[in-house]
Design a protein around this motif. Structure first.
Motif: not given
Length: 641
Positions: A135-139, A148-149, A193-195, A212-217
């Motif tokens: 989540i930290v990385l995604g934020v 994101i890719h 949070l992301g949106i 994308g946060l969920i993909a990171f998680a």
């Protein structure tokens, strides 16, 4: 919005989504196993509770979790405190994952069949830490605006690199844990949070950057758990071999729904949701020092989420888990492997369609994409991906293939489609892999995988039993990107995009309407106006006795006229001026028919009229034509142009 009509609509949609599960279970139970479940009444009641619980849960999300999550993200971005945003993201990721029910189930299963090497609590902590880090990385990616890719492809490279060094006993488990970390409660809050961040930060797009946060998680646990496995299998000796208890658990389904059990279940759900609420209150009141807007609605929303999720889980245990686990065990007794693959496909599709987290994300995707993404169609493509993934995963277990080759091949296809799919669908596709394996899917899929690996000769439950969830997480990414490619080829537009196009056309039309050198024609069946400087028009007048007007109109129509203006007329010779007033009040005896038509049609129209009415012979009447300009408001058919 908290209203009865909203709840009833959600209730209707919930039961619509449960219908495929009911049909799949009934078909395999009656047609394949050919027996009626002994607890069919509790199963029916359980399915009803699932439908109601899902509707209550979704209502709670819309009322409580989504607004407060987006509000916090907005406040943090306005405050400009990157540090506190990152801390908030880590705590949300860690706090919601450590108590995730699906993670607890998988961790306990892994500990029980790993000969004492894997510790369930340590494994859950490793996974929770990896999700917090994700989540930290995604934020951070959203704040910086990085595509994101790049992150996802780098993550795939790390996963494959770790797989090369990890013991084979940990690989399938690691891949599965990437799918079970995103829970029914975590997904909506993380998505909000992301949106919320992407909607508030200048230059960010909610569709391209918010997801994308969920993909990171889902990705980071695969890496962290494999490194954990390297340490465990390198330095910890195996204890006495533990015989898997999978068969006994599947065979002896003993459900206890006493008041105490239901109360314990409710307390368990409260325990899962309470850390999230505590984190939100801490950051809202201690860090931001601001009260929550509509606190009453937010608390009602969280209460509905707790009640809905508890009812949902109770209903699943009554209506699906007992039947699903028994069927998974029964199907392994058949020699026909096609039955196993079919069951995996259909149960994957039906459970995914009923997944609350996917429903929540699909709704949010439709909202932020302005209707360009259809939430129901998106869920269909995700469910299709899960179905294909589980069927292929079951095939791998039956045939004994190594999971790493399947997963790497899948990653290669994901990377290829990433460069072919439209940009707006890529983050949503990545997230789709994480939201498919949650409350509904994980227990059924895990039971199927472990049941197959336990009952097929030469298979190891630890090595071969895990991995189905990884397949169920991988293939939705492929199908959703294909959905994006298809919609792009079809030219699907969002509501705002359609409105902008329409307004642009209207602006040009209005500008051209003021141009007196152009003829402006409304074309039947088209929204736009047609403007042409090359088209010349004429007016054809036909003055005939009233009893001949219909015959004249039919003749003109057959010659290509598209409309007529009928005026009353009365003709007389000027030599009768002495009787002018008498004749004037005698009433109209003739009809003056005016046809506005393209000049190229004039000869044909007049020729047809004078022929049919014999105007130049013994008939009575008069016809003439003259060119006209400044045509505005004429309606023609497209073929006339």
């Amino acid at each position: 919005m908290l209203s009865i009509s909203t709840f009833l609509q959600l209730l209707k949609e919930s039961f619509r989504d449960l219908l495929p599960i009911i049909l799949v279970i009934m078909f395999f139970q009656l047609a394949i196993i050919q027996s009626v479940p002994p607890n069919w009444l509790s199963t029916s009641i359980g399915l009803g509770i699932v439908g109601v619980g899902l509707a209550v849960f979704l209502l709670g999300l819309e009322v409580g979790i989504f607004p407060v999550g987006e509000g916090l993200a907005s406040e943090f971005s306005h405050k400009g405190s990157t540090f506190w945003i990152l801390i908030f993201g880590f705590m949300i990721g860690f706090g919601t994952t450590i108590a995730e029910p699906a993670l607890i189930v998988i961790a306990d299963k892994a500990a029980s069949i790993s000969a004492g090497r894997i510790d369930a609590t340590v494994l859950r902590t490793v996974v929770a830490f990896s999700v917090g880090f994700a989540i930290v990385l995604g934020v951070w990616r959203i704040i910086k605006g990085h595509p994101i890719h790049y992150y996802i492809i780098a993550g795939y490279i790390l996963v494959v690199s770790a797989t090369a060094f990890a013991p084979q006993e940990i690989v399938g488990l690691a891949y599965d844990l990437g799918g079970v970390t995103t829970s029914t409660v975590t997904v909506p809050l993380v998505a909000a949070l992301g949106i919320g961040l992407a909607s508030t930060i200048k230059g960010r797009n909610p569709v391209l950057d918010g997801f994308g946060l969920i993909a990171f998680a889902s990705l980071t646990p695969m890496i962290f758990v494999q490194f954990y496995g390297i340490v465990v299998y390198q330095f910890i000796d195996a204890s006495a071999t533990v015989v898997p208890a999978v068969i006994k658990e599947i065979e002896t389904v003993n459900l206890d729904f006493s008041a105490m059990t239901i109360l314990k279940g409710l307390l368990g759900v409260i325990t899962d949701v309470l850390p999230i609420l505590a984190i939100i209150l801490f950051f809202q009141y201690i860090i931001l020092k601001k009260p929550i807007e509509n606190l009453k609605n937010v608390m009602i929303g969280f209460g509905l989420v707790i009640l809905g999720l508890d009812a949902f889980i109770v209903g699943l245990e009554m209506g699906l888990f007992s039947v699903g686990e028994t069927m998974a065990f029964e199907l392994t007794r058949y020699d026909n492997n096609l039955i196993i693959y079919s069951f995996g496909f259909f149960i994957g599709f039906s459970t995914t369609m009923a997944e609350p987290a996917l429903t929540a994300i699909a709704r949010k995707a439709k909202e932020v994409s302005d209707g360009k993404i259809n939430d129901f169609v998106l869920r269909l493509f995700v469910a299709l991906g899960v179905a294909i993934g589980i069927a292929l995963g079951a095939y791998r277990i039956v045939t004994g293939g190594e999971i790493v080759y399947y997963i790497i091949s899948g990653y290669i296809f994901v990377i290829i489609l990433t460069f072919l799919a439209p940009k707006y669908i890529i983050p949503i596709a990545y997230d789709s892999g994480g939201v498919t394996t949650s409350t509904v899917t994980v227990p059924l899929v895990a039971a199927l995988g472990l049941g197959l690996a336990t009952n097929i000769d030469g298979r190891d439950p630890l090595i071969d039993g895990f991995g189905l969830i990884a397949f169920a997480s991988l293939f939705p990414m492929l199908t959703v990107m294909l959905y994006g490619i298809i919609t792009e080829k079809m030219g699907v537009k969002g509501e705002r995009e359609k409105e902008e196009i329409h307004m642009e056309e209207l602006r040009h039309a209005l500008e051209d309407v003021q141009n007196m050198e152009l003829s402006t024609i409304r074309v039947d069946g088209a929204d736009a106006l047609h403007h042409s400087p090359h088209m010349s028009f004429s007016a054809v007048h036909v003055i005939v006795p009233k009893d001949k007007q219909e015959e004249a109109i039919i003749a003109a129509r057959d010659a290509g006229a598209r409309g007529v203006t009928i005026m009353s007329a009365h003709g007389m010779g000027l030599e009768h001026m002495e009787n002018f007033y008498d004749r004037l009040h005698a009433g109209a005896t003739d009809a003056n028919l005016m046809f506005i038509t393209q000049t190229k049609n004039v000869d044909k129209i007049i020729r047809e009229i004078i022929t049919k009415l014999d105007i130049t012979g013994n008939g009575r009447g008069l016809t003439f034509a003259y060119p006209v300009s400044h045509i505005k408001g004429l309606r023609l058919k497209l073929t006339d142009l």
